[in-house]
Design an enzyme around this catalytic site. Structure first.
Site, mmCIF file in Angstrom:
data_model
loop_
_atom_site.group_PDB
_atom_site.id
_atom_site.type_symbol
_atom_site.label_atom_id
_atom_site.label_comp_id
_atom_site.label_asym_id
_atom_site.label_seq_id
_atom_site.Cartn_x
_atom_site.Cartn_y
_atom_site.Cartn_z
ATOM 1 N N LYS A 170 0.841 -1.200 0.000
ATOM 2 C CA LYS A 170 0.000 0.000 0.000
ATOM 3 C C LYS A 170 0.877 1.251 0.000
ATOM 4 C CE LYS A 170 -3.418 2.439 2.753
ATOM 5 N NZ LYS A 170 -4.439 2.402 3.785
ATOM 6 N N GLU A 188 -4.640 -6.698 14.842
ATOM 7 C CA GLU A 188 -4.132 -5.378 14.443
ATOM 8 C C GLU A 188 -5.262 -4.355 14.478
ATOM 9 O OE1 GLU A 188 -0.609 -4.588 11.544
ATOM 10 O OE2 GLU A 188 -2.387 -4.311 10.325
ATOM 11 N N HIS A 214 -4.608 -33.540 17.283
ATOM 12 C CA HIS A 214 -3.466 -34.367 17.684
ATOM 13 C C HIS A 214 -2.311 -33.511 18.165
ATOM 14 C CE1 HIS A 214 -5.487 -37.921 16.119
ATOM 15 N NE2 HIS A 214 -5.989 -37.066 15.243
ATOM 16 N N LYS A 235 9.411 -0.748 14.189
ATOM 17 C CA LYS A 235 9.996 -0.398 12.887
ATOM 18 C C LYS A 235 11.091 0.653 13.071
ATOM 19 C CE LYS A 235 5.803 -0.912 10.048
ATOM 20 N NZ LYS A 235 4.819 -0.208 9.225
HETATM 21 O O1 F6P Z 1 3.224 -2.740 9.719
HETATM 22 C C1 F6P Z 1 1.880 -3.049 9.620
HETATM 23 C C2 F6P Z 1 1.375 -2.768 8.253
HETATM 24 O O2 F6P Z 1 1.263 -1.398 8.039
HETATM 25 C C3 F6P Z 1 0.058 -3.471 8.001
HETATM 26 O O3 F6P Z 1 -1.016 -2.771 8.484
HETATM 27 C C4 F6P Z 1 0.084 -3.637 6.522
HETATM 28 O O4 F6P Z 1 -0.847 -4.580 6.090
HETATM 29 C C5 F6P Z 1 1.505 -4.059 6.329
HETATM 30 O O5 F6P Z 1 2.237 -3.289 7.254
HETATM 31 C C6 F6P Z 1 2.062 -3.857 4.952
HETATM 32 O O6 F6P Z 1 2.002 -2.514 4.550
HETATM 33 P P1 F6P Z 1 2.201 -2.105 3.052
HETATM 34 O O7 F6P Z 1 1.108 -2.705 2.255
HETATM 35 O O8 F6P Z 1 2.150 -0.601 3.027
HETATM 36 O O9 F6P Z 1 3.540 -2.614 2.595
#
Ligand code: F6P
Length: 533
Positions: free
Chosen positions: A195, A339, A370, A498
């Site tokens: 994203k 999350e 199991h 991070k």
């Molecule tokens: O670090 C968490 C997060 O932001 C998630 O919410 C998201 O799905 C994942 O990282 C990946 O983010 P991106 O699609 O921006 O790489």
């Protein structure tokens, strides 16, 4: 206050055996259907009074109004100032959806068509790699950009008739090396799914894939596609705009499977099956908006969850699909639920007055039987279980084996409820032991029972049904989030780690010292450097 009434009701009924409540009327009353999917929550200690109070909670916290606000594009993700509109991505037959006064649907449907054209071209060979028809697709992403398509591709394996699909997520080089080893760069399409297009794991793996491909492909960009909201960054990576599929920031990462992030799934199963998947989710959206609480599957699943976690205090919830193709569903739900609702601060910035959501975990049955079911049946804590089961598998010639699977699923919820008394245990082994030894041995064979579960049953795990299931869980998370009073759509809790990882990288590499780090971290860096990191 409803919370207090619920706690009092729980205290007054906690010792009762809920099995005694169960008759045909309860089995009908404490179950509901959406289309041909059935949710049974009769094997819980929720009675009509508890359910009424739980519905009061939904009403007092304004779930219905907030649900409508979500569907109509209000900026309900207010710590990020965004609408929450993943539902628009599957609004195939719906009307306009307005964000800031403009309809987002034309762009959504146009992107879906572009995805379908590209997926078809990959599948039929009109789009080729340097070495000819694409044989392998590698999706590089993490979190919502991995778990959704990876889970769904596995779930819909019986519908898979496109090129092989692989998923790389971990920055651990073992992950990408293990996948690329089986692929030919000349016939592989790499999809970079992110994203933000800044996530360090994904960008690192994407560059590794680029270098791998450059060894034998002259124009590597021609065999890359990108799925992102960040058009400027995808272009800078050298990917042809024709293979960049964008989406808006009102699609949260863990809710993004329905749009471009689903491209690898669409290539695997084809655009028609992908649309059926969207239609299943859309059918659940329509149900969620229209059904009253008694019939509303997402609302019912949410109140069961609230009862077990916030009222009864059970800290975890097991998701147990008796559907091997759903083997990644628990991992997918871990992100979706934890999350979204794993937060300690309410919308207004105050401390959350109740527990945040439970730890979600699980494995497919019968494998789990199991492994960890021992604890579920005889451990000192209670683990509410959620079973998923299909009437039919896809292996018609092995249907009797499927029937055995179904029998196991139903047996587990029955065993959790009924248990086995000391007398019953004694009777089982009376031919082997006598006197005190009989008692001692029998005690090891007692099951307390009275352990709650719900069962979600459906005819077969088709693309449509998978869409229903995922949307059901999404809306459950929404309802729980509203009742808890938190924002289900941000994820600030992932940021600190991070930042610290970025700061620690030069320390691990040895280009800077560990000054300023705590003594434990500094000592661990020292040990790992001595051993070759
Ligand atoms: O670090 C968490 C997060 O932001 C998630 O919410 C998201 O799905 C994942 O990282 C990946 O983010 P991106 O699609 O921006 O790489």
């Amino acid at each position: 206050m409803v919370w207090n009434k619920l706690r009092a009701h729980h205290a007054a009924t906690a010792d009762r055996r809920f099995e005694t409540l169960l008759d045909a009327a309860r089995a009908a009353d404490f179950s509901a259907t959406a289309g041909d999917m059935r949710l049974d929550y009769a094997k819980t200690n929720i009675d009509a009074d508890a359910r009424g109070l739980l519905f009061d909670l939904l009403d007092q916290t304004g779930v219905a109004a907030k649900r409508d606000a979500m569907f109509t594009g209000a900026p309900i993700n207010d710590t990020e100032g965004r609408a929450v509109l993943h539902t628009a991505l599957r609004n195939l037959d719906g009307g306009p959806v307005l964000v800031d006064g403009s309809d987002v649907m034309p762009a959504v449907l146009d992107t879906l068509d572009r995805m379908a054209d590209f997926a078809s071209a990959v599948r039929d060979g009109a789009y080729k790699g340097q070495g000819g028809k694409i044989t392998d697709v590698v999706n590089i992403g993490i979190g919502g950009s991995d778990l959704g398509p990876a889970m769904a591709a596995r779930a819909l394996a019986p519908y898979h008739d496109g090129p092989r699909c692989h998923f790389v997520s971990n920055v651990d080089p073992a992950d990408i090396a293990g996948v690329l080893r089986h692929c030919d760069p000349a016939t592989t399409l790499v999809i970079v799914a992110s994203k933000t297009f800044t996530t360090i794991e994904t960008m690192t793996n994407a560059r590794t894939a680029q270098a791998w491909m450059a060894q034998s492909v002259s124009d590597t960009g021609a065999q890359f596609a990108a799925l992102s909201t960040a058009a400027d960054k995808t272009a800078a990576f050298g990917i042809d705009p024709a293979r960049i599929f964008g989406f808006a920031d009102w699609v949260g990462g863990r809710y993004s499977l329905w749009g471009p992030i689903g491209l690898s799934l669409m290539i695997a199963i084809g655009p028609d099956a992908f649309r059926a998947f969207l239609r299943g989710a859309q059918a659940m959206d329509v149900h969620f908006r229209a059904a009253d609480w008694y019939e509303n599957l997402p609302a019912l699943l949410a109140v069961v969850g609230i009862w077990h976690n916030q009222i009864c205090g059970y800290p975890t919830r097991a998701v147990l699909p008796y559907d091997n193709n759903l083997s990644r569903l628990p991992a997918y739900l871990q992100q979706l639920e934890m999350e979204s609702n794993g937060k300690g601060v309410a919308m207004d910035g105050s401390d959350l007055p109740v527990a945040s959501g439970p730890v979600v975990w699980g494995e497919p049955g019968t494998n789990g039987q199991h492994a960890f079911y021992q604890l579920i049946h005889q451990g000192t804590g209670v683990v509410p279980c959620e079973f998923l089961v299909a009437a039919r598998g896809h292996e018609d010639d092995l249907h009797h084996q499927h029937q055995l699977l179904v029998a196991n699923c139903l047996a587990q919820s029955e065993a959790l409820m009924r248990g086995r008394s000391l007398d019953e245990a004694r009777a089982k082994i009376a031919d082997k032991f006598t006197g005190e030894e009989l008692d001692r041995q029998a005690r090891h064979r007692v099951f307390t029972g009275n352990r709650p579960s719900v069962t979600i049953a459906y005819p077969q795990l088709t693309p449509f049904v998978l869409g229903q299931i995922i949307a059901l869980y999404e809306h459950r998370v929404f309802v729980e989030g509203v009742v808890l009073g938190l924002n289900s759509y941000d994820q600030w809790g992932v940021e600190l780690g991070k930042e610290l990882a970025t700061a620690l990288q030069p320390v691990v590499e040895g280009s800077t010292g560990a000054e300023g780090k705590d003594a434990s971290t500094a000592a661990l860096v020292g040990f790992l450097r001595q051993n070759g990191v």
